[in-house]
Design an enzyme around this catalytic site. Sequence first.
Site, PDB file in Angstrom:
ATOM      1  N   CYS A  23      14.767 -10.960   0.378  1.00 32.63           N
ATOM      2  CA  CYS A  23      14.098 -11.879  -0.802  1.00 32.63           C
ATOM      3  C   CYS A  23      15.287 -12.317  -1.568  1.00 32.63           C
ATOM      4  O   CYS A  23      14.747 -13.334  -2.351  1.00 32.63           O
ATOM      5  CB  CYS A  23      13.061 -11.020  -1.298  1.00 32.63           C
ATOM      6  SG  CYS A  23      13.732  -9.383  -2.052  1.00 32.63           S
ATOM      7  N   ASP A  66      14.713  -7.018 -17.805  1.00 32.00           N
ATOM      8  CA  ASP A  66      13.395  -6.898 -16.998  1.00 32.00           C
ATOM      9  C   ASP A  66      13.886  -6.728 -15.558  1.00 32.00           C
ATOM     10  O   ASP A  66      15.265  -6.883 -15.157  1.00 32.00           O
ATOM     11  CB  ASP A  66      12.481  -8.128 -17.063  1.00 32.00           C
ATOM     12  CG  ASP A  66      11.033  -7.976 -16.663  1.00 32.00           C
ATOM     13  OD1 ASP A  66      10.710  -6.812 -16.118  1.00 32.00           O
ATOM     14  OD2 ASP A  66      10.242  -8.773 -16.790  1.00 32.00           O
ATOM     15  N   GLY A 126       3.133  -1.526   5.071  1.00 26.86           N
ATOM     16  CA  GLY A 126       3.918  -2.686   5.840  1.00 26.86           C
ATOM     17  C   GLY A 126       3.329  -3.818   6.136  1.00 26.86           C
ATOM     18  O   GLY A 126       2.111  -3.922   6.168  1.00 26.86           O
ATOM     19  N   CYS A 144      13.906  -1.340   2.422  1.00 25.78           N
ATOM     20  CA  CYS A 144      13.613  -2.374   1.427  1.00 25.78           C
ATOM     21  C   CYS A 144      14.264  -1.926  -0.025  1.00 25.78           C
ATOM     22  O   CYS A 144      13.866  -1.168  -0.742  1.00 25.78           O
ATOM     23  CB  CYS A 144      12.502  -2.610   1.345  1.00 25.78           C
ATOM     24  SG  CYS A 144      11.782  -3.794  -0.047  1.00 25.78           S
ATOM     25  N   CYS A 169       0.823  -1.154  -0.056  1.00 32.24           N
ATOM     26  CA  CYS A 169      -0.101  -0.120   0.092  1.00 32.24           C
ATOM     27  C   CYS A 169       0.712   1.281  -0.077  1.00 32.24           C
ATOM     28  O   CYS A 169       2.036   1.405   0.102  1.00 32.24           O
ATOM     29  CB  CYS A 169      -0.791  -0.001   1.257  1.00 32.24           C
ATOM     30  SG  CYS A 169      -0.008  -0.018   2.711  1.00 32.24           S
ATOM     31  N   CYS A 217       8.923 -12.463   1.362  1.00 29.62           N
ATOM     32  CA  CYS A 217       9.118 -11.357   2.059  1.00 29.62           C
ATOM     33  C   CYS A 217       8.160 -11.184   3.177  1.00 29.62           C
ATOM     34  O   CYS A 217       6.787 -11.625   3.002  1.00 29.62           O
ATOM     35  CB  CYS A 217       9.190 -10.056   1.358  1.00 29.62           C
ATOM     36  SG  CYS A 217       8.889  -8.515   2.326  1.00 29.62           S
ATOM     37  N   CYS A 270      17.730  -4.003   2.951  1.00 28.31           N
ATOM     38  CA  CYS A 270      17.136  -5.377   3.369  1.00 28.31           C
ATOM     39  C   CYS A 270      17.170  -5.967   2.091  1.00 28.31           C
ATOM     40  O   CYS A 270      16.566  -5.557   1.034  1.00 28.31           O
ATOM     41  CB  CYS A 270      15.859  -5.280   4.015  1.00 28.31           C
ATOM     42  SG  CYS A 270      14.976  -6.876   4.088  1.00 28.31           S
TER      43      CYS A 270
END
Length: 468
Positions: free
Chosen positions: A447, A353, A111, A244, A9, A390, A444
């Site tokens: 992932c 990409d 978050g 992130c 969001c 994540c 971070c």
Amino acid sequence: MFDKLHEECGVFGIFGHPEAANLSYLGLYALQHRGQESCGIVASDGYHLKSHLGMGLVSDVFKKDDIFENLPGHAAIGHVRYSTAGGNDMKNCQPIMVDYARGSIAVAHNGNLVNAMEVRTQLENSGSIFSTTADTETIIHLIARAQSDSLIDRICESLHQVKGAYSLVFLTETRMIAVRDPNGFRPLSLGKLDGAYVVASESCAFDLIEAEFIRELDPGEMIVVDKDGMKSFSPFKETKNTPCVFEHIYFARPDSRIFGRMVYTVRKEFGHQLAREYPVDADIVIAVPDSGVPAAMGYAEEAGLPLELGLIRNHYVGRTFIEPQQSIRHFGVKLKLNPVREIIEGKKVVVIDDSIVRGTTSRKIVKMIRNAGAKEIHVRISSPPTSYPCFYGIDTPSRKELISASHSIDEINRYITSDSLGYLSIEGMHEAVTMHGDDKIGFCDACFSGEYPVKFPRLKSDKQLGLF
């Protein structure tokens, strides 16, 4: 639907402007890329909070003029949502607004709280009743139960009990409060417009309403805005700054400034670094639009190759669409992208990409380019292999659904049917993202690496995301 990760969001807030709700609408419009499932605005006239929420895009939920007549006041907060924690349901629309013993309060959250299930269970066992499945509601319950007479102290007490990623904007009848988690996972910026203070997930929202960008909130910082102005607090124990990195790779708009850097500049540098790590004898470079474009520009510059618009995106196709029958479901990608044969035919093509998640979309894109007559197709990805889920606000599949978690790069290359495949290295990614700013920031990269800055209950990873 594209084989992409999705942000949860975006949040927006303004205090001290007579057109607060209207400006919140524009701010959410600029943040629409961060969530398309639902949106909402809560406004204060100094005495009461009023809200309007709905499912769908900002332009659809707020398409009637009289909506803003029912959102009067000098302060408002807004939210756009893509569900990660909690389902895609009207009851989970934000901002969440409640009346309780000390008045009214609304909150918008970007978050994920990694211990939300644990805290929620404790609250329910002690009598709390939840009306949503969103983890944000746990914060509201904690605030309502806190004993301090000071709202600021109650919010701080509540946030000390939760863990994970949060950029939050609160609104009461007389105050707006914004806070970023101590790790600083998600972005949150501060601006000013005609004496009014504005906060937003990304600075591009300020550009639209012509607000002045002041700065980003520091990790662990809380600001309180009321009739007397703005005050800043640092109520949390200092911890490692771990924003992130995927915000720079994909989520944020390229015209936004986040974590001290312009997104466009960082993405171009990803492309430069990718070309240094994985050069190839080719004729042209093309991007998978739109997020792959800046990295493709950087790759082409570094490689000395022409950049061409080999894939054209249909901007009038939303996240979902009607597919007439099961037999043509493969048309999903073709509805969104179309190769330009005159550019591609007979060429050795580098395709840039930003990521590969499951691999299904990449496979279809390569097939389309091959059918358009490409002589060779060399896929280059401007991020490392996404191998881990994540827990901090990204809609990630379980690990078993992430192709790079169970397949080597050679195996992925064979699956997507490209002639070669190269990913940006983790080291190269960090070098590129810190080149134009403070190299002390430890982004971070969980992932990609599986190294999670904030630990989470094993139960959540087992049952929800299949990490183990």
